[in-house]
Design an enzyme around this catalytic site. Structure first.
Site, PDB file in Angstrom:
ATOM      1  N   ILE A 108     -48.419 -79.109   1.535  1.00  0.00           N
ATOM      2  CA  ILE A 108     -49.937 -78.933   1.470  1.00  0.00           C
ATOM      3  C   ILE A 108     -50.408 -77.488   1.757  1.00  0.00           C
ATOM      4  O   ILE A 108     -49.796 -77.073   2.810  1.00  0.00           O
ATOM      5  CB  ILE A 108     -50.562 -80.251   2.210  1.00  0.00           C
ATOM      6  CG1 ILE A 108     -52.058 -80.102   1.999  1.00  0.00           C
ATOM      7  CG2 ILE A 108     -50.229 -80.193   3.768  1.00  0.00           C
ATOM      8  CD1 ILE A 108     -52.872 -81.350   2.250  1.00  0.00           C
ATOM      9  N   CYS A 109     -51.168 -76.933   1.388  1.00  0.00           N
ATOM     10  CA  CYS A 109     -51.907 -75.781   1.761  1.00  0.00           C
ATOM     11  C   CYS A 109     -51.130 -74.803   1.711  1.00  0.00           C
ATOM     12  O   CYS A 109     -50.504 -74.281   0.900  1.00  0.00           O
ATOM     13  CB  CYS A 109     -52.972 -76.031   3.221  1.00  0.00           C
ATOM     14  SG  CYS A 109     -53.936 -74.962   3.594  1.00  0.00           S
TER      15      CYS A 109
END
Length: 208
Positions: A108-109
């Site tokens: 994620i991210c």
């Protein structure tokens, strides 16, 4: 045999991005009766305490060398502003090995940038923090045609998410691990994404 879910922890990690899935895998409060046994372990380069972006102090359960590469295990890579540092190369090699053997990786991210730098997003459907984000931070990125403009995307054993996609990422991980009944999972996601109390009560009915 228990399934081990490894959560990589590092200084400045965005602790909230993996919080939904960690809470459910650890508490097992909504697991179906015949769910697989899940062990969740925090992992880092050393067992020294790390400090998250939210100010939490986390003492890792194990180190990267302790990770067992197995097709049933899963690796979660939260966001952080330190992914460009060489200290985290070893966990990225583990991520590559996970994907190669059919095991799952959820990133994620900022962790999506790290995967992009290794070429792991070049030929698989994925997402990140918006179109153009990976181009901006990864000169080696060649997967633009596989980019999906959504907060989270699952492509078989690869799950990616942007910084706002922690909840949907959690849903995809729970679905992949098959620890919730399908209707429980749908109501769970509906409740936490909308706040509709009817979804909560419907979810509780599925547990009876």
């Amino acid at each position: 045999m228990a399934i081990t879910v490894y959560v990589y922890v590092m200084n400045t990690m965005a602790d909230w991005e993996a919080s939904y899935v960690m809470a459910e895998l650890n508490s097992k409060r909504f697991f179906k009766k015949d769910a697989k046994t899940i062990d969740i372990k925090t992992v880092s380069n050393t067992k020294e305490p790390i400090r998250s972006m939210g100010g939490l102090t986390i003492i890792p359960d194990c180190v990267v060398d302790d990770i067992i590469i197995h097709k049933d295990n899963l690796l979660i890579l939260p966001g952080s502003n330190q992914w460009s540092e060489l200290d985290h190369h070893n966990i990225l090699i583990k991520a590559q090995q996970f994907l190669s053997c059919g095991a799952a990786v959820a990133a994620i991210c900022g962790a999506t940038v790290a995967l992009a730098n290794l070429g792991l997003l070049d030929e698989r459907r994925h997402t990140s923090n918006g179109e153009g984000f990976l181009d901006m931070f990864c000169s080696k990125y060649k997967g633009k045609k596989y980019y999906v403009n959504d907060v989270a995307v699952r492509d078989n054993n690869l799950i990616t998410a942007g910084s706002t996609g922690g909840l949907l990422m959690a849903k995809y991980i729970l679905e992949y691990l098959d620890v919730f009944k399908s209707d429980t999972l749908e109501y769970w996601y509906s409740y936490f994404s909308t706040g509709d109390a009817n979804a909560f009560f419907a979810m509780m009915q599925t547990l009876q």
